[in-house]
Design an enzyme around this catalytic site. Structure first.
Site, short mmCIF file in Angstrom:
data_model
loop_
_atom_site.label_atom_id
_atom_site.label_comp_id
_atom_site.label_asym_id
_atom_site.label_seq_id
_atom_site.Cartn_x
_atom_site.Cartn_y
_atom_site.Cartn_z
N ALA A 65 0.86 -1.17 0.00
CA ALA A 65 0.00 0.00 0.00
C ALA A 65 0.90 1.23 0.00
CB ALA A 65 -0.90 -0.02 1.23
N GLY A 109 0.44 -5.05 0.87
CA GLY A 109 -0.75 -5.09 0.01
C GLY A 109 -0.47 -5.73 -1.34
N GLU A 112 -0.75 -9.35 -0.78
CA GLU A 112 -2.18 -9.62 -0.53
C GLU A 112 -2.98 -9.56 -1.83
OE1 GLU A 112 -2.18 -6.52 2.52
OE2 GLU A 112 -2.88 -8.01 3.96
N GLU A 132 4.43 -5.10 7.11
CA GLU A 132 3.67 -4.07 7.81
C GLU A 132 4.15 -3.83 9.23
OE1 GLU A 132 2.36 -6.45 5.89
OE2 GLU A 132 0.71 -5.64 4.70
#
Ligand code: HXC
Length: 258
Positions: A65, A109, A112, A132
């Protein structure tokens, strides 16, 4: 639709979504997720498309992200925007088969997003991780859930708690990726797999996908039930009678169901 952060092309029956923010290693901003969701809407509505391929660049599938976008946000910003569900959910909900073709970094992300796809094909250069924790946060779109189901508790804990990366060989060994290919052949091999899938009976492919996904949501007896019902339903398909006739007549089947 026109896109700023991704490139969407159809290559025959394959819809290809290429993440295209090279200077930021394809960091997944709100805008990127929104565009991915819109592209999946378009490709899923397009009868010509039988499989969707998501890929990045040589250096990064996606490095996570967008940290610069997230840094100033507070709880209420994240909660109200439902940031974690946008895009991601759309990919996971897609009924057509999806493939992630991963070279370089697939982190946070990015890992993911790859895991929301049905199949991950990795270049030898691929690196997966959930870093993260190093930012004082945790995965938000599947890194503690899909990853655990894919590679088991110990390895998922290892990746999520230490933030370390795993290379393509380790990812294949632990069941996260289906195959590893040379980096310069990644797109070619992923496209060939996608074309192969798109050439199959489309409803049979969607049913196989649905049945496999049920395995993650149900006890075995319920999953077996879903599988049996879907299997029986294939006997309503023209593609099924044609497929079996073609085998008996020693010819290639012509799949027509859409
Ligand atoms: C914003 C990013 C970024 C990211 C890289 N960049 N990753 N910007 N968000 N996730 C930017 C860098 O700031 C830099 O910009 C440029 O891309 C090139 O990156 P470098 O770090 O210079 O490259 P390199 O030294 O090769 O290192 C590559 C890397 C590193 C190891 C992948 O970039 C890295 O650690 N990135 C962050 C990985 C990460 O923590 N991801 C998880 C994010 S949280 P400038 O302007 O300096 O050139 C997350 C939560 C998801 O994903 C949960 C809900 C959606």
């Amino acid at each position: 639709a026109t896109f700023e952060f991704i490139i969407v092309e159809s290559k025959g029956p394959v819809g290809v979504i290429t993440l295209n923010r090279p200077k930021m290693l394809n960091a997944l901003s709100f805008g990127v997720f929104r565009e991915i969701a819109a592209a999946v809407d378009d490709l899923e509505a397009d009868d010509k498309i039988g499989c969707i391929l998501i890929t990045g660049s040589e250096k990064a599938f996606a490095a996570g992200a967008d940290i610069k976008e997230m840094q100033p946000k507070g709880f209420i910003d994240m909660f109200n925007s439902d940031f974690a569900s946008i895009g991601g959910d759309r990919v996971a909900r897609c009924r057509k088969p999806t493939i992630a073709a991963v070279a370089g970094y697939a982190l946070g992300g990015g890992c993911e997003l790859a895991m929301m796809c049905d199949i991950i094909i990795a270049a030898e250069t691929a690196k997966f991780g959930q870093p993260e924790i190093t930012l004082g946060t945790i995965p938000g779109i599947g890194g503690t859930q899909r990853l655990t189901r894919a590679i088991g508790k110990s390895k998922a804990m290892d990746l999520c708690l230490t933030g370390r990366m795993m290379d393509a060989a380790e990812a294949e060994r632990s069941g996260l990726v289906s195959r590893i290919v040379p980096a310069d052949k990644l797109l070619e091999e992923a496209l060939a797999a996608a074309e192969k899938i798109a050439s199959m009976s489309r409803p049979a492919a969607a049913m196989a996908k649905e049945a496999i996904n049920r395995a993650f949501e149900t006890p075995l007896s319920e999953g077996m039930n879903v599988e049996r019902n879907l299997f029986h339903s294939t006997f309503a398909l023209e593609d099924r009678s044609e497929g079996m006739a073609a085998f008996i007549e020693k010819r290639k089947p012509v799949n027509k169901n859409r």
